[in-house]
Every structure is written in structure tokens, then in C-alpha cells.
Enzyme design. Structure first.
Site, PDB file in Angstrom:
ATOM      1  N   ALA B  10       0.826  -1.206   0.000  1.00 46.74           N
ATOM      2  CA  ALA B  10       0.000   0.000   0.000  1.00 46.74           C
ATOM      3  C   ALA B  10       0.858   1.252   0.000  1.00 46.74           C
ATOM      4  CB  ALA B  10      -0.902  -0.002   1.231  1.00 46.74           C
ATOM      5  N   LYS B  28      -4.332  16.871  10.048  1.00 46.91           N
ATOM      6  CA  LYS B  28      -4.092  16.154   8.798  1.00 46.91           C
ATOM      7  C   LYS B  28      -4.624  14.736   8.909  1.00 46.91           C
ATOM      8  CE  LYS B  28       0.033  18.622   7.358  1.00 46.91           C
ATOM      9  NZ  LYS B  28       1.098  19.110   8.233  1.00 46.91           N
ATOM     10  N   ASP B 127       3.103  -7.552  12.575  1.00 49.39           N
ATOM     11  CA  ASP B 127       4.246  -6.767  12.099  1.00 49.39           C
ATOM     12  C   ASP B 127       4.720  -5.825  13.198  1.00 49.39           C
ATOM     13  OD1 ASP B 127       6.166  -5.853  10.353  1.00 49.39           O
ATOM     14  OD2 ASP B 127       4.821  -4.569   9.207  1.00 49.39           O
TER      15      ASP B 127
END
Lengths: 331, 221
Positions: B10, B28, B127
Site C-alpha cells: 500500500a 491532517k 508486524d
């Protein structure tokens, strides 16, 4: 010794091979014979008997083709593992007998690493991420600080085994791989099959079972072959891509018997391009199991100081890629 | 869109909030977009990107419910395979641990506690590198990127998770791996409660199988 001659003996599964390699990287000969079971899969005992019965003939042919005599050999290397126990013992027995009678050093080589090293030699790659796919192994391997690390591998059956068993169950005669590929080229409709990637690892047993089930449901064999290939190969390429992105290496290499498949090659090529990496496949006769890769890796190990005593040469059925100290490459 | 990171699977983009959600507001957002892969056929490509985008969204929300700080999900676009989420501002824990004077026991323990909370909720992260952990200015720890996560309550999957943490620490923080792992495992045991030892024992076994990198096992004890 300026230019030594190494005789490499391969015997881990179907193939018994002898290769004669010079330490400058020249392959003088590479001859082998392959055991083909009358029906069903490989039987370790039958395979080892086949190897024992053919060892002498294969050795003689390799010497003849290389135009050398036994007394010219400086080093005997053999596939110490991983592989089928009885088969490994036949190869190691042959290697010990030769080394003792010639009074030359002996060195046991890891079969998986030999596949990588022969590819690095002929393709002149520096540091590739390797996808090694065969009937007995499925691994994504990359070198890091002194060892070949396994970044991903199958959790159950190897991809080559998946294809072989599917072919057998679907009534496709041996060798199944090329025929599946031919059928797949005519397949049009994708039949959803289980796609299993767990982290960096792969699994093909569920995929194989489901593909077989589809043939029993009388789905078009061409569509099943197509769907099987697409699903399995997409998973292989995905894991290879992850390893490539993670290690930031710039080369991808494909090897092992399944490297013959043109669709798998094509997919890896596209992936490599997207990652800005170069893609390599050794010549097919060096992708499958053979003795030259064992001989060449034996030379690398020996020249970098690896020595082996006779009582360290027993077969290692489960010898892992990442257990080997790679003394011939810079950390 | 401003590309922040391009992974194997991605791309991450950083965007002003109002550009994406058409409302006034500061801050943001991060857009995670699973990009199509040309090497695989469309049928497989779309199926994978779709199922993974929705799985990751679920994992992030469920992790939050389990008491692990994760980015807020603002929107999911399963047509464009995008997740729009909160931008967590702050250094990666990777950077924090690289400070030679680092000795924040509490942070290490909290990492372990977070992992235990995930595991107790049936989630494995998949991960656990220190790049996927962010420490905000206010000292809050966030876990991000559940792209390799799954719902798996098995001891094996949890063991792999802990093992991955150790591997990640060894590769980047080899000088303080003993300290960080010891405290993290202490936090893990404290939070997980009964059964934590089984998971830690399994992580040790996984390492001994030789599947992975290191040979030392003293750190587990």
C-alpha cells in the site's frame, strides 16, 4: 591450488547427478538421471535404490563429458541436506567412498543454498532476493549478515508438490507441471480458490484440495488449471515482493524446477519492474537439481576455509537454509 | 496527494483534513491506499485488496476497543480501496529507542501491555516493529499499520507475534534489546495474566525451530 577441480554429487530427491566444476566457475560437465515412480509420488527407498544402481553410470558419464579422470579431482562435494533420508545417505556414501579412495577433502553442501549459488554464478547477480520453488522446497531467501535468511516459506506443502498432486488427482500424466501450464493457457474463467499468505509465509494444501474438488465437480479442467496457477503464483510473487521491499535489494532471482513455468516468470518480471529491480532466471538445466551446483558451492565453501571431517558428513534431512554459516560472502 | 510512504502492498498519503472530508477543521489525515498489482489477474487483485482493506479497518477499531491506542478511522472507501485515518504526529518508537540515554521502563512495559491487550481480544498484529509504534508529544503510545494483522487466538500466532517483536528489536536496537524485551515481557505477563508464560514459552520454541534469526534465548528469561 590455482585452479581446483571439484566433483559435486547431488542426491536429495528424484535426481542423482554428478557435476564437475572448475574453481574459476567453469562447468565442465553436469550429468544426471532421474527416478520416475511407476505410479503415485516418490518412494524414498525406491528412489535411493535407483540412485545407487545408477551412481556409477552417472559418474562415468560426467567424467567422460568433462574429459577428465578421477585422479584429476581435487575435492568431492555432496548434497548433505535437506532431502529424503535414504536418498541423502546414498549420495553421502558415494561421496565418502570417492573422497577416501582419491584421498581428497570432502565437503557437504546445503542443497537450497547450492541452487542460489549456481544462479549467482551464471547470472552474475550480486545480491538477489531468491524465490526457490520446486517439488520439495518453497522459500523466499535473501542474504543478510553472514547467512541466507528465509524471509518466507511454505507452512505445509511445496508449490511443486501442490502442482504434482493436483495433476495426479486430475488424471494428468507425469510430468504434471508443463501440462498444467499448457491447460492454464487455454483457461478463461477464474474459479475462486483459497489464497493463503500468513505474514511472510505461504500455504498450499487447502488450495490443492479445493482445486482437486473443482475437477471432481466437473469444472472445465482448463479453468481449474488457470485458477490454480494464478492463485498460487500470485501468493508466491506477493511474498517475494514483500521481501524485496523489506530488504531494499535490487535483484530478484527465480530458481528450482517450477522456474520452468513461463507464467510465474512473467509475473515476477512485472513485479520486479514495479519495484525497480532486475529479474534473473538461470538456464533451466541449472534450475533443476543437478551436481554442478553442489560442486560450485563446495568450491566456494572450501576456498573460504570450510573443512569437514569424515564423521561430520552424515546426512542432514532437515538442514535449514538459515543454519549455514556463509563463509564465502562478506558479512 | 502527498506521498508519505510506499510499501510493498500500500501507499500512504498525508492530506489536510478538509481536503478529504470537506469540513472545516485543522490537522491532517493519512490515506492508506492498497494499490493494484499488475502481476496478478484482476479477479484476485480486487478480492485481496477489498478483503484486506475491510479487515484492517476492523482490526484497527477492535484494537482501540481493547484498549490499544490506534488511529481513528474517518472513512473507508472500498471502491478506491482506501482507509482515511487520523494522522498520529510524533516520532516512531524506533527513533525513541535510538537515543543512547533511553531507559524508559514504562514505555517498554506499555508496549508489552498493548500486545497483551491485542492478544486477549483475539488479534495478532503481525508486524510488531518499532516503526509501527508512535509516541506522541503528550507521551501517548500508538500502534499503527495492521496490514498484516489477523484474528487468531492461537498460542502459536501469539508466539509468532512476540517473536517478531524480538527480531525487530534485535535488528535495529541490538544494544538495548535485553532491557526493552525484558520490560515488554513483564508488561505482557502483567496484562495478559494466566497463560502469558505459555505464549512466551511458545515464542522461545519458535525461535529454537531455527525458522528465524537468532540463536540466543537468554532474553526470554
Amino acid at each position: 591450488m590455482v585452479n581446483m577441480l571439484c566433483l559435486g554429487i547431488e542426491g536429495t530427491a528424484h535426481t542423482f547427478g554428478v557435476g564437475i566444476v572448475k574453481s574459476d566457475g567453469k562447468i565442465l560437465s553436469n550429468f544426471s538421471k532421474t527416478y520416475v515412480p511407476e505410479k503415485g509420488g516418490i518412494h524414498p527407498r525406491d528412489a535411493s535404490q535407483f540412485h545407487a544402481a545408477n551412481a556409477r553410470a552417472v559418474l562415468d558419464e560426467a567424467l567422460t563429458q568433462a574429459n577428465v579422470e578421477l585422479k584429476d579431482i581435487d575435492l568431492v562435494a555432496f548434497s548433505q541436506g535437506p532431502g529424503l533420508g535414504p536418498v541423502l545417505r546414498t549420495a553421502s556414501t558415494a561421496a565418502r567412498a570417492l573422497a577416501i579412495s582419491l584421498d581428497v577433502p570432502i565437503i557437504g553442501v546445503n542443497h537450497c543454498i547450492a541452487h542460489i549459488e549456481i544462479g549467482r554464478l551464471t547470472e552474475n547477480t550480486k545480491d538477489p532476493v531468491t524465490l526457490y520453488v520446486s517439488g520439495g522446497n518453497t522459500q523466499v531467501i535473501a542474504f543478510d549478515t553472514g547467512k541466507y535468511r528465509v524471509f518466507g516459506e511454505t507452512l505445509d506443502i511445496p508449490i511443486g508438490n501442490c502442482l504434482d498432486v493436483f495433476a495426479r488427482e486430475a488424471g494428468i500424466p507425469h510430468p504434471g507441471g508443463p501440462k498444467i501450464e499448457r491447460l492454464a493457457k487455454e483457461g478463461k474463467k477464474y474459479i475462486p480458490l483459497p489464497y493463503v499468505v500468513k505474514g511472510m509465509d505461504l500455504s498450499f494444501s487447502g488450495l490443492m484440495t479445493e482445486a482437486v474438488r473443482m475437477t471432481r465437480l466437473k469444472k472445465d479442467l482448463r479453468d481449474v488449471a488457470f485458477s490454480l496457477q494464478e492463485t498460487a503464483f500470485a501468493a508466491l510473487v506477493e511474498v517475494t515482493e514483500r521481501a524485496l521491499a523489506h530488504t531494499e535489494k535490487k535483484e530478484v532471482m527465480l530458481t528450482g524446477g517450477v522456474a520452468a513455468n513461463t507464467r510465474l516468470r512473467e509475473m515476477l518480471q512485472v513485479m520486479a519492474k514495479g519495484q525497480g529491480a532486475k529479474f534473473f532466471v538461470p538456464p533451466m538445466e541449472l534450475c533443476g537439481d543437478q551436481g554442478a551446483m553442489i560442486g560450485w558451492t563446495g568450491i566456494l565453501a572450501y576456498k573460504s576455509g570450510s573443512k569437514q571431517k569424515m564423521d561430520e558428513t552424515q546426512a542432514r534431512q532437515r538442514w535449514r537454509t538459515d543454519e549455514v554459516e556463509v563463509t564465502w560472502r562478506e558479512k | 496527494m502527498m506521498l508519505m510512504k510506499k510499501g510493498a502492498e500500500a501507499s500512504l498519503y498525508l492530506e489536510p483534513f478538509e481536503n478529504v472530508l470537506h469540513t472545516a477543521g485543522g490537522g491532517k489525515v493519512v490515506i492508506k491506499e492498497r494499490i493494484p498489482k499488475e502481476y496478478r489477474i484482476k479477479e484476485i487483485d480486487e478480492k485481496l485488496r477489498l478483503s484486506r482493506t475491510s479487515l484492517e479497518t476492523k482490526l484497527i477499531s477492535d484494537a482501540k476497543r481493547a484498549g490499544v491506542k490506534t488511529p481513528a478511522i474517518y472513512a473507508v472507501d472500498l471502491g478506491k480501496m482506501r482507509i482515511v485515518m487520523e494522522f498520529i504526529d510524533g516520532p516512531q518508537v524506533k527513533k525513541v529507542l535510538k537515543n543512547p540515554r533511553f531507559k524508559d521502563k514504562k514505555l517498554c512495559m506499555l508496549i508489552g501491555k498493548y500486545i497483551a491487550r491485542l492478544h486477549k481480544a483475539g488479534i495478532v498484529h503481525g508486524d510488531l516493529t518499532t516503526s509501527n509504534m508512535i509516541l506522541t508529544e503528550r507521551g501517548e503510545l500508538y500502534f499503527v499499520d495492521f496490514g498484516l494483522g489477523e484474528y487468531n487466538p492461537s498460542v502459536e500466532a501469539r508466539g509468532v507475534d512476540l517473536h517478531l517483536l524480538k527480531r525487530a528489536l534485535q535488528s535495529v536496537h541490538f544494544k538495548i534489546v535485553d532491557f526493552v524485551l525484558r520490560e515488554a515481557l513483564r508488561g505482557y505477563e502483567e496484562e495478559f495474566g494466566a497463560g502469558a508464560r505459555d505464549v512466551i514459552k511458545r515464542a522461545e520454541d519458535i525461535e529454537k525451530r531455527g525458522r528465524y534469526v537468532a540463536k540466543e534465548d537468554r532474553i526470554w528469561h
